[in-house]
Design a protein around this motif. Sequence first.
Motif, short mmCIF file in Angstrom:
data_model
loop_
_atom_site.label_atom_id
_atom_site.label_comp_id
_atom_site.label_asym_id
_atom_site.label_seq_id
_atom_site.Cartn_x
_atom_site.Cartn_y
_atom_site.Cartn_z
N ALA A 165 0.35 1.22 15.19
CA ALA A 165 -0.04 1.73 13.87
C ALA A 165 -0.85 0.70 13.09
O ALA A 165 -0.60 0.48 11.90
CB ALA A 165 1.20 2.17 13.09
N ASP A 166 -1.81 0.05 13.75
CA ASP A 166 -2.61 -0.96 13.07
C ASP A 166 -4.06 -0.52 12.86
O ASP A 166 -4.95 -1.34 12.61
CB ASP A 166 -2.58 -2.28 13.85
N ASP A 167 -4.30 0.79 12.96
CA ASP A 167 -5.64 1.32 12.71
C ASP A 167 -5.87 1.45 11.20
O ASP A 167 -4.93 1.35 10.40
CB ASP A 167 -5.81 2.68 13.39
N SER A 168 -7.10 1.71 10.81
CA SER A 168 -7.46 1.72 9.39
C SER A 168 -6.74 2.82 8.60
O SER A 168 -6.34 2.61 7.45
CB SER A 168 -8.98 1.89 9.24
N ILE A 169 -6.55 4.00 9.20
CA ILE A 169 -5.89 5.10 8.48
C ILE A 169 -4.42 4.77 8.27
O ILE A 169 -3.87 4.98 7.18
CB ILE A 169 -6.05 6.43 9.25
N SER A 170 -3.76 4.23 9.28
CA SER A 170 -2.35 3.87 9.15
C SER A 170 -2.16 2.79 8.10
O SER A 170 -1.20 2.82 7.31
CB SER A 170 -1.79 3.39 10.49
#
Length: 493
Positions: A165-170
């Motif tokens: 969960a280290d993407d921009s949306i998360s």
Amino acid sequence: MAERIYLHSFRKEVDSTYVGFTPNGGSIKPVHVASGAQRCIYGGFNTTMNIKRLALVSDAKGIVPVGSELEAIYSMLSENEIIEDGISEGSIESMRNVMQRLLSADKGVYVVKGLKDDMISFTAGSKYFLTRTSIYEDTGEFIGGLIRSYCPKLADYIKALLDKADDSISLLFEPVFEDSMQMFEKSRHEDLPAFHSMNKSVLWYVDGLKESGQCLMDNLKNHPNPLTQLRLFNFYCIFQLIRYMAMLEAFYCGERIRPILLDFSGMAPGQSSIARASEMAYTQMHKSINRFYAWGYAQKLKEKDYSKADLIASNTPIYHEKEGVKEASAELDTLWSMAKERASACKSDDDARLVFGETMYDMLALEASSHPVNCLKILGTSAGVLYPPDKMHPNKRFVLSQDILEMILRSTVSPKEILSGNEIRNYLWERFGIIVGGSSFELDHLQNSGILLQIDEDSLEHNFTSFAARLEAMDFAEVMADGILQIRLGGTE
């Protein structure tokens, strides 16, 4: 008089017994496949309301759901010290509108009373955005279960990606995340006869899934963007779903495998024999699906002990049992009467049941809001597998978007591997059932599939040359001084 036949229940039974999901979504979108596959592979879903209350501002009519009013959300954020002092309600409202558009970018989010998950498929890529099973997502659950069973390393990699969960949306939504994960354990394929006793076609499909999935995983590891990785993985799921539907007749009826002939001619069917042949390959694919369903309905008629005499004496079927004593339309009456005439000449009950099975499929195409071929066409068109882009255009052919082509290449060419033209042809066929051209190998497969084509080796050779030029333009291949094509992807460790 034989018991009244209800078309809807027969179709539901065939899908449940032989297919593993219901391919009837006239409004299915790639995000529905993504959501189902990710939930199945992760083995859980999130029940938090915070994301929905914050981001789902209003429904299609502009009505704000109870509990999602700006005042309530602002108060919640302030009390939990999620926003800094001085941030106005207007700023929060603007941010929420952006969030709603972001999560529903693929138009898979429908805000309903109580913010239930029934029609929510988020455009996002981490465990926090996995919801309960929503409409049209059984397709994704099915292919996710297959990948988890037959390519577990790829499934484990995708699960780890969702877990990070280290993407921009998360990261944007991180302040409101809750630990509310529920278990989800479902493998839709495990009870299907095709996977209990695998024939050569099923084994070939599963082997292709294993090899292509392993290769895709090796390439995804070299990609820096987790959301792009999940996007490529979703294209992979969609292509494998299309392959699966196209091979149902081979799985259950022992028929030949229908090749996917890719068209790189760049011309209309009236100007190119390759484009016409690709059109024919698609037509044969959907005819194969039609024949499979006719067989499936005939099998169900047999299970329910409908004899030839019973069917000839039966009333015209109606779509749904809820319709009660409603009479069938004149059009359905005509189709059923014609089936009775054809069945009268059949020498066996099995032949007669097949005639009625074909007719039941035709009747469902008229009565149901969507049907399997339509589902395949809409999904393939929206994903970039089929062309023209008009979803309802009847004559499709296999023309790949750049994203789909990249996914295919990343599933056939491993990092640091260099393939020749002959090797890429073999891999495309073994892993995806794809034909491009360039040798007698492809012509043999096309002829063996039963396609009667006015096409020769020169046309296929030219198609492969165009394919190679496309790869060069994408910087995925080069032609050496001696004229030999080399395909390589590379990547950053």
